[in-house]
Design an enzyme around this catalytic site. Structure first.
Site, PDB file in Angstrom:
ATOM      1  N   ASP A 180       0.844  -1.198   0.000  1.00 29.83           N
ATOM      2  CA  ASP A 180       0.000   0.000   0.000  1.00 29.83           C
ATOM      3  C   ASP A 180       0.879   1.247   0.000  1.00 29.83           C
ATOM      4  O   ASP A 180       2.094   1.177   0.233  1.00 29.83           O
ATOM      5  CB  ASP A 180      -0.903  -0.024   1.240  1.00 29.83           C
ATOM      6  CG  ASP A 180      -2.088   0.932   1.128  1.00 29.83           C
ATOM      7  OD1 ASP A 180      -2.331   1.462   0.026  1.00 29.83           O
ATOM      8  OD2 ASP A 180      -2.762   1.140   2.146  1.00 29.83           O
ATOM      9  N   GLU A 221       2.763   4.783  -4.297  1.00 30.97           N
ATOM     10  CA  GLU A 221       2.870   5.643  -5.491  1.00 30.97           C
ATOM     11  C   GLU A 221       4.196   6.424  -5.562  1.00 30.97           C
ATOM     12  O   GLU A 221       4.601   6.734  -6.695  1.00 30.97           O
ATOM     13  CB  GLU A 221       1.699   6.621  -5.524  1.00 30.97           C
ATOM     14  CG  GLU A 221       0.352   5.964  -5.700  1.00 30.97           C
ATOM     15  CD  GLU A 221      -0.142   5.286  -4.419  1.00 30.97           C
ATOM     16  OE1 GLU A 221      -0.840   4.281  -4.521  1.00 30.97           O
ATOM     17  OE2 GLU A 221       0.199   5.772  -3.324  1.00 30.97           O
ATOM     18  N   ASP A 274      -8.724   3.372  -2.666  1.00 29.42           N
ATOM     19  CA  ASP A 274      -9.681   3.790  -1.636  1.00 29.42           C
ATOM     20  C   ASP A 274     -10.980   4.289  -2.266  1.00 29.42           C
ATOM     21  O   ASP A 274     -11.199   5.493  -2.428  1.00 29.42           O
ATOM     22  CB  ASP A 274      -9.058   4.867  -0.757  1.00 29.42           C
ATOM     23  CG  ASP A 274      -7.882   4.338   0.047  1.00 29.42           C
ATOM     24  OD1 ASP A 274      -7.797   3.115   0.222  1.00 29.42           O
ATOM     25  OD2 ASP A 274      -7.061   5.148   0.496  1.00 29.42           O
TER      26      ASP A 274
END
Length: 808
Positions: free
Chosen positions: A420, A423, A519
């Site tokens: 997670d 990025e 999300d």
């Protein structure tokens, strides 16, 4: 050299177009054109695959160690013809023809019927430089002004799909799609950049389709007729134009070639196809045990429990909280005995703790594994453990180190990793700060990469370095973290397949990881949007995908959750998830009616696992999507071109979910052929539209005539076994069932089995043919029940021999 003032964000500098072709050289791979100082190369890699490269300076970038495509030299040579005259050069393969106009220099493709596609328009190919640049180094990716681009024609009735992770509807005509990974919190239907950046699309019109892979890891963008109708543009802030053209003529062939180019997914463990339960957070051992007990007592199947960040000690990656998870090995051992696997979250941020005896930070600092700024200082930002530093995953040595750290999880039984925030998502201040922080990223000039360890044993004269800036590799950060996890889990669990999940990635991410859509929110819009999002991911080569069931942020209503759970049985990755500040979203929290609906549909998911696992095998061997839009199987039916709210699971099962509150009827399009209602057996003849009745407990579900669906029993986890049912609908059809042990890697050395089933009418009867089983894997002892829907049922003991059954 022609000048053109086009539109590029943040600059009005002039475009310089490629000059006319001055000379041409050809070899066994293709042709090379000198166009002033620029150089254009057209390589033939397969009869339907062309590699186009254009460098404004005439010098091409070296192939990077992190390249996501198969090296050109690894493709087998294919025959092609080259024809030259004063006006053009033509390259012809057995499937297509590429035409290079000499003046102005333009590239166009044609199929064997002479139909054009991927034709250069306007300026064709052009570039613009930074003010401080020269032709020998014309561009600095990520800084204002520098870009290379190409403009091509949008043909009549052409539609565009893929583009990786995208919100909105299925067809992306008249939209701009930017390829730059970001933390896309609170995304909606108009969001552009997302967690994933996959610069690939499929263009389709009746009788013809082609794919484009834009081979640039720098910031890039597609404009699909938004700025100028009838023209699509691809643009990068990299140093050259590099793209692949893949001819179809249908999406099936395009994806097969594209995944040969960028890689195909490995077969996951079969348990990863079951239901996953997650929440931020199941914060203690006691809570996790209670959760598992609820699933088993309520007889709701589940195979996977995810642990979010609160299992860690103060959010330090690769640690366990000694108070809340006092004995993780015993917990996971007990869960495994009860048929559950455990997946733990890992973020890239490493807590900055120079005097804390934190082994991850200490090792990373000693090995110089963290990203530094251009001035040599270690970059830091703020994530869950507050001040944090970040590994440079572009370096093989760092990926090796990171992968080895997974031993702290696998040693206690963890079977999967959930990557997670990669990025990467970073704030400029602590998350605990009452003032909301701004999102930041590594500086674009931060150096990344280093010594190519696999080339040199030391730092002597023969050492080879590969250093670039973050501007070139920003889009690769999540991909390389996923690769580190995948390879690390292979080393830590060499006898068992592991499950890897990532939020961020780039083209080729399917080789290492499954992907979820980040999300999302508990909104009907997000329920509807999940279908085209997942379908476009499948059309981008990433088949193992899912969305958080019920929505991550916000509170689902009972009706929404029931409809979402129905739809989610179609997702390749079926995971329920919810955020800390929201109401619980387990299947039983919405009352008895919704619990019964959830149980029924999760049961159906598990019954369908023999069929679904075979679809995963197809994806792993051919690149075919598991969940797919109707346009994939019906590319010449224009009614399917903008159909976003119906999907196919494989080629035989079609669903038309309910996507709005209070709706009990909806229109359903049935393409050409015979279709049967899954629930009632009612027969329809397509193409036609029908009105489907869908009370809360029913999702409209259909099977193509001749469909053969292998099904298992209702079980609580995949390690439970039973008989095999072949549910067959009247018509003509064929299906090959794939089986292996579902957990080990022995299938790679022959321990697999395939069985081909066929059905055909021979009036007044139906014949079901079962071929002898192939392969070296022997399934457990079982009966096979063959049900010809609406006709009758037969059964036999499965010994792997051929069978010929007559019905009617």
């Amino acid at each position: 050299m022609a000048q053109y003032f086009g539109k590029l964000p943040s600059t009005n500098q002039a475009w310089s177009t490629i000059a006319a072709v001055e000379s041409i050289e050809s070899d066994e791979r293709g042709v090379w054109c000198k166009c002033g100082e620029a150089r254009l190369g057209i390589k033939v890699l397969a009869p339907n695959l062309i590699h186009v490269q254009m460098s404004p300076s005439g010098e091409f970038m070296p192939r990077r160690s992190w390249a996501v495509t198969l090296d050109d030299e690894e493709w087998q040579y294919v025959p092609f013809q080259v024809k030259k005259n004063d006006e053009k050069v033509e390259i012809e393969t057995e499937q297509l023809r590429v035409c290079i106009e000499r003046n102005p220099c333009r590239v166009a493709c044609f199929d064997k019927q002479g139909r054009p596609f991927a034709q250069d328009l306007d300026m064709g190919m052009a570039w613009r430089m930074n003010k401080s640049s020269s032709l020998s180094s014309p561009l600095v990716g990520g800084t204002e002004g520098g870009a290379v681009a190409a403009w091509k024609r949008i043909e009549a009735n052409e539609h565009f799909y893929g583009f990786g992770e995208r919100t909105g509807l299925l067809d992306k005509l008249s939209e701009v799609k930017t390829n730059w990974t970001i933390d896309s919190l609170d995304y909606g239907s108009l969001t552009d950049e997302m967690y994933q950046a996959i610069p690939f699309f499929i263009a389709l019109r009746p009788q013809l389709a082609y794919g484009i892979f834009f081979n640039s890891t720098f910031w890039s963008q597609f404009d699909i007729g938004a700025e100028k109708p009838g023209v699509w543009r691809m643009e990068t802030r990299g140093k050259e134009l590099d793209y692949y053209i893949i001819y179809g003529p249908e999406p099936r062939q395009i994806l097969s070639t594209y995944t040969q180019l960028t890689g195909r997914m490995p077969l996951p463990p079969k348990w990863a196809l079951g239901y996953h339960q997650c929440r931020w957070s199941y914060e203690s051992e006691a809570v996790v045990r209670e959760l598992a007990q609820e699933f088993r007592q309520r007889r709701i199947p589940c195979d996977v429990i995810h642990l979010d960040i609160d299992y860690m000690r103060g959010y330090r990656v690769f640690t366990w909280s000694p108070k809340r998870f006092e004995n993780p090995a015993k917990l996971i051992g007990d869960l495994t005995q009860d048929g559950f696997r455990v997946v733990t979250i890992i973020d890239p941020g490493v807590k900055y703790e120079p005097e804390g005896d934190y082994h991850v930070f200490d090792q990373g600092l000693k090995g110089d594994y963290f990203v530094r700024k251009s001035d040599g200082r270690i970059f830091h930002g703020y994530v869950w453990p507050d001040k944090s530093v970040f590994p440079d995953f572009m370096r093989a040595l760092v990926r090796q180190w990171w992968g080895d750290l997974h031993a702290s999880l696998t040693d206690v039984g963890v079977a999967g990793i959930w990557n997670d925030m990669n990025e990467p998502a970073i704030s400029d201040r602590p998350f605990s700060d009452t003032n909301e922080g701004a999102k930041i990223y590594f500086p674009l000039d931060a150096p990344q990469g280093g010594l190519l360890e696999q080339v040199s044993k030391g730092a002597g004269e023969n050492a080879v370095f590969e250093v670039t800036t973050h501007a070139e590799v920003h889009n690769l950060y999540g991909l390389m973290m996923a690769k580190a996890s995948y390879e690390g889990m292979l080393r830590q669990r060499p006898g068992e397949r592991s499950f890897i999940l990532t939020r961020s990635g780039f083209a080729g991410v399917q080789r290492y990881s499954s992907v979820w859509m980040g999300d999302n929110q508990s909104l009907w819009d997000h329920l509807e949007m999940s279908l085209p999002m997942l379908c476009n991911m499948g059309l981008s080569g990433v088949a193992f995908v899912g969305c958080d069931v019920g929505g991550f942020a916000g509170n689902a209503t009972a009706e929404m959750f029931a409809r979402w759970m129905q739809q989610a049985i179609l997702y390749p990755l079926m995971r329920g998830h919810s955020a800390m500040t929201t109401a619980r979203h387990e299947p039983w929290v919405f009352g008895e009616q919704v619990e019964n609906i959830c149980r029924e549909y999760i049961n159906l998911r598990y019954q369908l696992l023999p069929y679904i696992y075979t679809l995963f095998w197809q994806a792993a061997t051919t690149g075919a999507p598991i969940l797919r839009p109707l346009v994939y199987d019906y590319p010449n039916d224009s009614t399917t071109y903008t159909l976003s709210d119906q999907v196919l699971l494989g080629s035989s099962i079609m669903a038309a979910p309910i996507l709005r509150p209070g709706i009990e009827y909806r229109a359903v399009y049935l393409p050409e052929g015979t279709w049967y209602d899954w629930w009632s057996g009612e027969l329809y003849q397509g193409p036609t539209h029908i009105l489907a009745h869908a009370p809360l407990e029913r999702m409209p579900l259909y099977v193509r005539g001749g469909g053969i669906i292998p099904m298992g029993p209702i079980v609580q986890s995949v390690n439970q076994r039973g008989d095999l049912t072949l549910r067959i609908w009247p018509g003509t059809g064929e299906f090959t069932l794939y089986e292996d042990d579902g957990n080990s890697f022995e299938y790679r050395t022959g321990a697999w089995a395939t069985t081909t089933y066929r059905v055909r009418p021979e009036a007044p009867q139906f014949i079901v043919e079962i071929e002898a089983r192939s392969g070296q894997f022997s399934p457990h002892a079982r009966e096979v029940i063959v049900e010809l829907v609406g006709v009758g049922e037969q059964r036999f003991t499965d010994d792997g021999t051929a069978q010929n059954l007559v019905f009617g």
